[in-house]
Design a protein around this motif. Structure first.
Motif, mmCIF file in Angstrom:
data_model
loop_
_atom_site.group_PDB
_atom_site.id
_atom_site.type_symbol
_atom_site.label_atom_id
_atom_site.label_comp_id
_atom_site.label_asym_id
_atom_site.label_seq_id
_atom_site.Cartn_x
_atom_site.Cartn_y
_atom_site.Cartn_z
ATOM 1 N N ASP A 278 0.645 -1.294 0.002
ATOM 2 C CA ASP A 278 -0.137 -0.010 0.109
ATOM 3 C C ASP A 278 0.859 1.348 0.061
ATOM 4 O O ASP A 278 0.361 2.347 -0.221
ATOM 5 C CB ASP A 278 -0.901 0.092 1.008
ATOM 6 C CG ASP A 278 -2.089 -0.928 1.094
ATOM 7 O OD1 ASP A 278 -2.578 -1.375 0.006
ATOM 8 O OD2 ASP A 278 -2.626 -1.545 2.245
ATOM 9 N N GLN A 283 3.813 1.611 -4.970
ATOM 10 C CA GLN A 283 2.627 1.686 -6.064
ATOM 11 C C GLN A 283 3.309 2.538 -7.234
ATOM 12 O O GLN A 283 3.068 2.427 -8.224
ATOM 13 C CB GLN A 283 1.675 2.403 -5.431
ATOM 14 C CG GLN A 283 0.758 1.511 -4.259
ATOM 15 C CD GLN A 283 0.129 0.335 -4.925
ATOM 16 O OE1 GLN A 283 -0.263 0.532 -6.326
ATOM 17 N NE2 GLN A 283 0.127 -0.803 -4.467
ATOM 18 N N PRO A 293 -0.319 -3.644 -9.942
ATOM 19 C CA PRO A 293 -0.525 -4.167 -8.737
ATOM 20 C C PRO A 293 -1.841 -4.967 -8.473
ATOM 21 O O PRO A 293 -2.885 -4.449 -9.206
ATOM 22 C CB PRO A 293 -0.616 -2.626 -7.669
ATOM 23 C CG PRO A 293 -1.118 -1.750 -8.712
ATOM 24 C CD PRO A 293 -0.561 -2.205 -10.318
#
Length: 321
Positions: A278, A283, A293
């Motif tokens: 996260d 990311q 992802p």
């Protein structure tokens, strides 16, 4: 009195074992964690595993060190993982070959998914067809036209028989009515990238992320992604559905531990990797390499594995593989 004493000793011993287990779970991890990547260094699975581990270890107060143990289509490294002490300090990375190729072919005695406990899926990305600069191809249509004009001359690199890319190229041959000169490469996609650079291949099939380096340098070009959705990281690479073909296939990365690893250790590992997943750092990094992802935690990953095997094995039966 003697019997009571024995019973008391048994109860006390059981209590001490339970306490020891509780303390052990609370103290996990007690040492650095070994993450086995069953592919050579330099490939997509290796890069993603290293990146997320570097972030996840900050949530565990222990180091996570990657060990590359290639061989036997991922079986060598993963069998070492399953033989490790099931305490959470040794985990492994599973890819398509680990879930599909090995179980389907029953090619390595002793290899079994039943000896592992899946922790989570981290990525799930479509395969793509990438052509070398030297090939002269600029589009998927040009590649197909050349294969139709001169059967068995367009050289396409894929992973070994039974792999996702291998199934994809055989299915594409049937759909398009062409015949490629299919060349398989054991190991990671880095071998195919080198073959594209040297002119040994005209095209190769793997994820765009795996070929990101040579695509960015201009030595290769992604001409189509085997998906029904547009990849935002590669807006100039069309999904194959827009070209009139229904062909979806791809790779993924899963984390797993040896069977009988304590639930408390598994939960800590899952939480640490989920935090890493996260993070803005991870990311943003995935976008730069063109990887999608796709987190799926322990509550759903086993069901996903079962469904994937069922669907893929059906396709293999149709192709008599």
């Amino acid at each position: 009195m003697f019997i009571k004493s024995i019973k008391s000793s048994i109860i006390m011993a059981a209590g001490l074992c339970a306490l020891a287990a509780s303390v052990s779970a609370a103290d996990f991890p007690a040492r650095d964690i070994r993450l086995i990547v069953p592919w050579p260094a330099g490939g997509g699975a290796d890069g993603i595993s290293r990146k997320i581990s570097q972030i996840a270890e900050k949530n565990l107060d222990k180091s996570i060190y990657v060990e590359n143990i290639g061989g036997a289509v991922t079986a060598t490294g993963l069998m070492q993982m399953t033989k490790a002490r099931p305490d959470g300090h040794t985990i492994g990375v599973l890819t398509y070959d680990s879930i599909i190729t090995l179980p389907r072919g029953k090619m390595v005695p002793g290899y079994s998914l039943d000896k592992m406990t899946p922790i989570a899926r981290i990525t799930k990305e479509a395969d793509a067809i990438v052509v070398s600069k030297q090939s002269g191809f600029k589009s998927f249509e040009e590649l197909i036209s050349a294969a139709k004009a001169k059967p068995n001359t367009v050289r396409v690199g894929v992973a070994p028989k039974g792999s996702g890319p291998y199934l994809a190229v055989r299915r594409l041959e049937k759909m398009a009515g062409v015949k490629f000169n299919v060349i398989s490469y054991a190991g990671s996609s880095s071998a195919e990238a080198e073959a594209l650079l040297s002119g040994e291949l005209d095209a190769a099939i793997s994820s765009l992320g795996d070929f990101n380096g040579i695509i960015s340098s201009g030595d290769a070009l992604g001409i189509v992604e085997l998906s029904s959705e547009q990849n935002p990281s590669f807006p100039n690479v069309p999904p194959i559905s827009t070209l009139g073909y229904e062909l979806e296939t791809g790779s993924f990365i899963l984390l797993a531990a040896p069977k009988n690893t304590p639930p408390a250790a598994l939960s800590k590992l899952e939480a640490a990797f989920k935090q890493a997943y996260d993070s803005k750092d991870f990311q943003a990094w995935l976008v730069t390499i063109g990887v999608t992802p796709s987190w799926l935690g322990s509550d759903g990953v086993q069901k996903w594995i079962d469904q994937l095997q069922s669907t893929t094995f059906k396709v293999m039966d149709e192709l008599s593989l």
